[in-house]
Design a protein around this motif. Structure first.
Motif, PDB file in Angstrom:
ATOM      1  N   GLU A  20      -2.583   4.628   3.302  1.00  0.00           N
ATOM      2  CA  GLU A  20      -3.683   3.793   2.807  1.00  0.00           C
ATOM      3  C   GLU A  20      -3.669   2.477   3.530  1.00  0.00           C
ATOM      4  O   GLU A  20      -2.641   2.053   4.043  1.00  0.00           O
ATOM      5  CB  GLU A  20      -3.418   3.464   1.329  1.00  0.00           C
TER       6      GLU A  20
ATOM      7  N   PRO B 111      -3.687  -3.501   0.420  1.00  0.00           N
ATOM      8  CA  PRO B 111      -4.619  -4.121  -0.534  1.00  0.00           C
ATOM      9  C   PRO B 111      -4.980  -5.516  -0.074  1.00  0.00           C
ATOM     10  O   PRO B 111      -4.170  -6.238   0.501  1.00  0.00           O
ATOM     11  CB  PRO B 111      -3.821  -4.180  -1.837  1.00  0.00           C
TER      12      PRO B 111
ATOM     13  N   SER C 261       0.291  -6.579   2.474  1.00  0.00           N
ATOM     14  CA  SER C 261      -0.893  -6.961   1.698  1.00  0.00           C
ATOM     15  C   SER C 261      -1.474  -8.233   2.300  1.00  0.00           C
ATOM     16  O   SER C 261      -0.882  -8.843   3.181  1.00  0.00           O
ATOM     17  CB  SER C 261      -0.573  -7.161   0.223  1.00  0.00           C
TER      18      SER C 261
ATOM     19  N   SER D  83       0.825  -1.199   0.000  1.00  0.00           N
ATOM     20  CA  SER D  83       0.000   0.000   0.000  1.00  0.00           C
ATOM     21  C   SER D  83       0.854   1.241   0.000  1.00  0.00           C
ATOM     22  O   SER D  83       2.001   1.244   0.414  1.00  0.00           O
ATOM     23  CB  SER D  83      -0.874   0.009   1.239  1.00  0.00           C
TER      24      SER D  83
END
Lengths: 381, 370
Positions: B18, B21, B174, B14
């Motif tokens: 953020e 993912p 992730s 990411s």
């Protein structure tokens, strides 16, 4: 009806459902009572009070803004965060007007959401607006319109010229790239609550009740309007997610709370994570119902169908518009709008426009699309 | 391409600020052999590990034993993977009755028995992630063999909270998991899709036939295709708020998975989204300028110039600019171009006969005797 007496003096139009006709009466009424209204609240059709949603286009579509004492629900799309745009504009508008704001979100730190609120665009006012007003008045003198048509033209220009100053105060354009100033965010009347770890909604319910009671204590008669913004109320990671009926009774009590005070509540919820029947119940509890949809990326078919596809963020669909003191339903010309960023900073809503049809093919995409969906066999002559 | 996008996104992790993912890999019964999706899962695992020394994986194994996974991977990768063994003893039967034997298990397998208590679960995963981080792997991916098994032990909101907390944690770059869609209610599946950024699902290439109507024998043989191929649908949520839809074909050959792009099937355009689309009848500025530049077919242009009568024999100066103009005697033709082919619109008006005075055909009703 309480407002019936006041309305008889004005000429009535029997078959007009559009909001434009009714909002033309607002200049007369608002100018007389504007001093007694709290900031950011406007009186619109049928004596109802509106607050701005923060997006001028949305205010226009809904006929004035969000109705005070109503609950607005926004159905989220699981694929896109457009509901946050609506929430941000709504909260910024409240903060700019000095209204109390209560925010509840499904994150650990809901206060950090305040850091993403946009600040209003600074208008280069003064010259431009006054010029427009005098322009309009000159035009009216020069153009001799028969009296029965004047009511169509006159109201549009009158509304614009009267409300131009008021409009700047009532609803501002927000620059999504610029965050709101820190001093405004640190004021006393902004509360943030996290709903992630809550196992039931009683805490949130109590917060809403105290928030609303604080509103009426402030100034006595003309208390400030309040805004309640709840993000993703039925987010699946919240502890109360499986308690469907508890969530519904929370919404009912919120409606009752909001109806007895000067507040507007905006609730966003991802409708896809609820079962169909519960989702329908949620939708029925809303006074105004909107939904946002994501659009597929690099979709050639959609690009051919719509103009301006490249700039679109998503779609906004208006399902239900609240009405107050009236039996006449609101019938919109179009219920689906596209969300776009104008000059990459402010949010605008536009009607969907069909792209020019290819001359050679003759058949527009829309009709060929509907033909293919039926999957009928080709007739062979 | 879809598979490449997924692997790249999982590998890259990411952006700062953020959440990580998250890929939700969905498996369904119509696509036969649930192992198809498991094969994809293993393929993703292998491709993540093989991309370099930076990536490491914490694998939470519910469905197969950890040794199965270790046997799949070449020994070079054994250092970059840590397994949380939730397969051997999920209900804590063995450890309650027999004390655990002195650990013969290799270093990278950790046995977990208390699956009800999700905070403990979370902390075990994070502990393993920190372990890997300490070894020098800066990107740690968490893979969960199947979330369906997790949901047996813990309620849905807490599982989702665990996944969301994993996404927020700075050590995890992730996350991906496998879920069996037939074993859960639709709202459970949509909740998992809600918190993920990529959704991949497998569908059969050949749909099951309608037994009531169709010719059965012909379609059953084609069902065999389903055993080797499947449709791989991917839905990516992009940062600009749009959704990217991809569809590829998946081939399973001798245990290895191959992706190939399918001839583009026209995806369902969101026709239902657009009930009422209007035509834009406003003119853009360019179009307005073009319209102002059009020379009208009337001989009297109103600008004080001499009246020129075009009789089809002499060529007007304007027609030289447009080589594609047609001159058909006796017909009057109007051509108005608004597009960017020609800068000025042109209209060619050819008079019917020479006897008529100029402007005499202004009002054809003049000869009516009322």
């Amino acid at each position: 009806m309480a407002t019936g007496g006041g309305q008889q003096a004005r000429p009535t139009r029997p078959s007009s459902f559009s909001r434009v006709s009714s909002s033309s009466f607002s200049p007369a009424s608002s100018s007389s009572t504007s001093t007694s209204l709290p900031p950011g609240v406007r009186i619109g059709a049928n004596g109802a009070a509106f607050v701005s949603s923060g997006i001028p286009d949305l205010d226009r579509i809904l006929g004035g803004g969000f109705l005070v004492r109503s609950v607005v629900m926004v159905m989220e799309d699981a694929d896109a965060p457009h509901h946050l745009l609506l929430l941000r504009n709504f909260m910024s508008q409240g903060i700019v007007h000095g209204q109390s704001v209560l925010f509840a979100g499904p994150t650990k730190e809901p206060r950090s959401f305040l850091g993403t609120l946009p600040s209003p665009v600074v208008q280069k006012e003064g010259l431009k607006i006054k010029h427009d007003v005098s322009d309009v008045q000159d035009k009216e003198k020069g153009l001799r319109i028969a009296w029965q048509y004047k009511k169509y033209f006159g109201e549009l220009t009158a509304v614009d010229s009267h409300n131009r100053d008021k409009k700047q105060e009532y609803s501002s354009d927000f620059d999504l790239r610029k965050p709101l100033e820190r001093q405004l965010l640190n004021s006393q009347n902004i509360e943030c609550i996290s709903t992630q770890d809550a196992f039931d909604l009683s805490k949130l319910q109590n917060h809403c009740l105290t928030f609303v009671s604080k509103l009426s204590l402030k100034d006595g008669i003309n208390s400030n309007a309040g805004r309640i913004a709840i993000q993703s109320l039925c987010a699946p990671q919240c502890g109360y997610f499986e308690k469907d009926w508890d969530m519904l009774s929370f919404i009912r009590s919120l409606r009752a709370t909001v109806q007895s005070s000067n507040a507007v509540a905006v609730i966003t919820f991802p409708a896809s994570v609820l079962s169909n029947s519960i989702s329908k119940r949620w939708q029925h509890l809303a006074d105004t119902l909107l939904s946002v949809r994501a659009i597929p990326d690099e979709d050639k078919d959609l690009a051919k169908l719509l103009t301006g596809y490249q700039d679109m963020l998503g779609f906004l669909h208006v399902h239900k518009v609240a009405q107050f003191n009236s039996q006449v339903p609101v019938i919109l010309d179009a219920s689906t709008y596209s969300l776009k960023l104008q000059k990459r900073k402010s949010l605008v809503l536009e009607r969907l426009n069909q792209a020019p049809v290819e001359g050679s093919s003759g058949v527009s995409y829309a009709t060929s699309g509907s033909c293919s969906s039926s999957k009928g066999s080709l007739l062979d002559f | 391409m879809a598979e490449g996008l997924i692997v790249r996104s999982l590998r890259d992790g990411s952006l700062p600020g953020e959440h990580a993912p998250a890929l939700c890999l969905e498996d369904s019964l119509p696509s036969p052999l649930a192992s198809h999706s498991h094969a994809v899962f293993r393929h993703l695992l292998a491709s993540l590990l093989s991309t370099g020394t930076g990536t490491a994986v914490v694998l939470v194994a519910f469905h197969r034993s950890p040794s199965f996974y270790l046997s799949l991977l070449s020994p070079t990768f054994h250092n970059s993977i840590r397994l949380l063994d939730c397969y051997s003893d999920p209900l804590a039967w063995k450890s309650n009755h027999h004390p655990p034997p002195p650990s013969h298990s290799p270093q990278n397998i950790t046995l977990l028995t208390n699956l009800n208590h999700l905070p403990h679960f979370l902390s075990s995963i994070l502990h393993l992630a920190k372990d890997l981080g300490a070894q020098g792997h800066d990107r740690v991916t968490v893979a969960i063999d199947s979330v369906t098994h997790m949901l047996r032990h813990a309620p849905l909101p807490s599982v989702l909270q665990l996944l969301t907390n994993l996404r927020c944690h700075e050590k995890i770059s992730s996350l991906f998991w496998l879920i069996h869609t037939d074993l859960h209610e639709p709202k459970v599946i949509s909740s998992f899709e809600y918190i993920s950024t990529m959704i991949a699902s497998l569908q059969p290439i050949v749909q099951l036939p309608d037994y009531a109507n169709a010719n059965i024998s012909a379609s059953i043989t084609s069902l065999e295709e389903n055993y080797s191929k499947a449709k791989f649908n991917v839905r990516l949520k992009r940062r600009n708020g749009r959704v990217k839809l991809l569809c590829e074909e998946l081939l399973i050959e001798q245990g290895s998975v191959k992706f190939s792009s399918v001839p583009s099937v026209s995806s369902v355009v969101a026709q239902n989204l657009i009930p009422k689309v209007q035509f834009n009848i406003q003119l853009s500025d360019k179009e307005r300028m073009d319209r102002a530049n059009v020379v009208l077919p009337f001989e009297h242009q109103g600008n004080g110039q001499n009246i020129e009568i075009y009789d089809g024999r002499r060529s007007l100066s304007e027609s030289q600019k447009d080589p594609s103009s047609t001159k058909i005697g006796g017909l009057s033709e109007q051509k108005r171009s608004n597009n960017n082919k020609s800068e000025k619109g042109e209209i060619h008006y050819i008079r019917d006969s020479d006897d008529e005075q100029p402007d005499s055909d202004e009002d054809p009703d003049d000869d009516l005797d009322i």
